[in-house]
Enzyme design. Sequence first.
Site, short mmCIF file in Angstrom:
data_model
loop_
_atom_site.label_atom_id
_atom_site.label_comp_id
_atom_site.label_asym_id
_atom_site.label_seq_id
_atom_site.Cartn_x
_atom_site.Cartn_y
_atom_site.Cartn_z
N ARG A 173 0.88 -1.18 0.00
CA ARG A 173 0.00 0.00 0.00
C ARG A 173 0.91 1.22 0.00
O ARG A 173 1.68 1.42 0.94
CB ARG A 173 -0.90 0.00 1.23
N GLN A 188 -10.08 -4.11 -2.93
CA GLN A 188 -11.36 -3.62 -2.44
C GLN A 188 -12.48 -3.99 -3.41
O GLN A 188 -13.55 -4.47 -3.01
CB GLN A 188 -11.29 -2.09 -2.27
N ARG A 247 -13.38 -8.70 2.25
CA ARG A 247 -11.95 -8.46 1.96
C ARG A 247 -11.15 -9.72 2.29
O ARG A 247 -10.25 -10.11 1.54
CB ARG A 247 -11.41 -7.28 2.80
N HIS A 278 -7.45 0.58 -6.23
CA HIS A 278 -7.65 -0.25 -5.03
C HIS A 278 -8.34 -1.56 -5.46
O HIS A 278 -9.50 -1.82 -5.13
CB HIS A 278 -8.51 0.50 -4.01
N1 CP Z 1 -11.07 -0.25 2.76
C1 CP Z 1 -9.81 -0.30 3.16
O1 CP Z 1 -8.88 -0.52 2.39
O2 CP Z 1 -9.63 -0.10 4.50
P1 CP Z 1 -8.26 0.10 5.28
O3 CP Z 1 -7.71 1.44 4.89
O4 CP Z 1 -8.65 0.03 6.73
O5 CP Z 1 -7.31 -0.99 4.89
N1 NVA Z 2 -9.94 6.59 -0.95
C1 NVA Z 2 -9.50 6.20 0.37
C2 NVA Z 2 -9.69 4.72 0.54
C3 NVA Z 2 -9.29 4.19 1.89
C4 NVA Z 2 -9.43 2.71 1.99
C5 NVA Z 2 -8.06 6.60 0.55
O1 NVA Z 2 -7.27 6.46 -0.37
O2 NVA Z 2 -7.72 7.07 1.64
#
Ligand code: CP
Ligand code: NVA
Length: 306
Positions: free
Chosen positions: A103, A133, A293, A130
């Site tokens: 990430r 997700q 997830r 993402h």
């Molecule tokens: N939706 C999602 O990716 O959540 P986190 O940021 O908690 O991993």
């Molecule tokens: N769009 C958000 C998603 C978090 C899971 C971000 O990038 O912070």
Amino acid sequence: MKHLLCLSQWTSEEINETLKLAYKLKYENKNGIRHNHLLKGKSLGLIFSKSSTRTRVSFEVAMYQLGGYSMFLSANDIQLGRGETFSDTAKTLSRYIDGIMIRTYKQSDVEELAACGNIPVINGLTDSQHPCQVLADLQTIKEYKGKLKGLKLAYVGDGNNVANSLMIGCAKVGMNISVATPEGFECDAQSVKLAKEAAAETGAIVVNGYDPNEAVKDADVVYTDTWVSMGMESEKEKRVKIFMPYQVNKQLMQKAKDDAIFMHCLPAYRDYEVTADVIDGPQSVVFDEAENRLHAQKAVLVKLMG
Ligand code: CP
Ligand code: NVA
């Protein structure tokens, strides 16, 4: 070598097969059927340059339940945070472990990691995508609606990483998607192009506009995400003013189909992008979505590392 960097790089068949496997693994998990032989002896590194609750915990638990091992690598605690290149990091980690989930900010950094190592790389969120997700989202929609093809998803809010991946993912499985964002906050042009290419093959319709009422008309799924993604905290005040007309509230939900479900990748900010009565109300499926997830990512791990 297969990676999961962007859903555009997976065929519709691969996505549908992964969803099927996710469903099977969920069934096994719910019925006490162990599957800890599937990744026995395999190790996964989890590199995080941004915060996470769901992604971190679901990947760690997934590896444990599949019989493998995972290690949390905060980007600040490994040499990447002090300027070691993605390329050298990839080559080094490839000598120890069997896969990387990352990430971070730039999609190109994730691509470099994949290109320079010789182990599968999974994108656990970048500024532009993402994919994990969205696989969980598709699994959730299928569970609630019994199918994907021909349904309509309305995404209302910021044209961010989640919106970009949703567009591509929906198009790949033949789901129609209507996105409504404020002007200047549209999905990125490259993702729109990739989604339209996928849609041309599946017959899905991808619409990008500015009117939330129009987007949710006849929608089976109404989806939103935070207006302030990680890394944009300094823009919060400005964004809140611009995005208020895009709030998902009861009035907007009433314009979708009566049996529409509400989705959000979480974390959510109540009374900004969504009102409490919607996210905590009967149409919301956000915790099933969060649970999936675990199951969808297990399927990805088995597919890439099994
Ligand atoms: N939706 C999602 O990716 O959540 P986190 O940021 O908690 O991993
Ligand atoms: N769009 C958000 C998603 C978090 C899971 C971000 O990038 O912070």
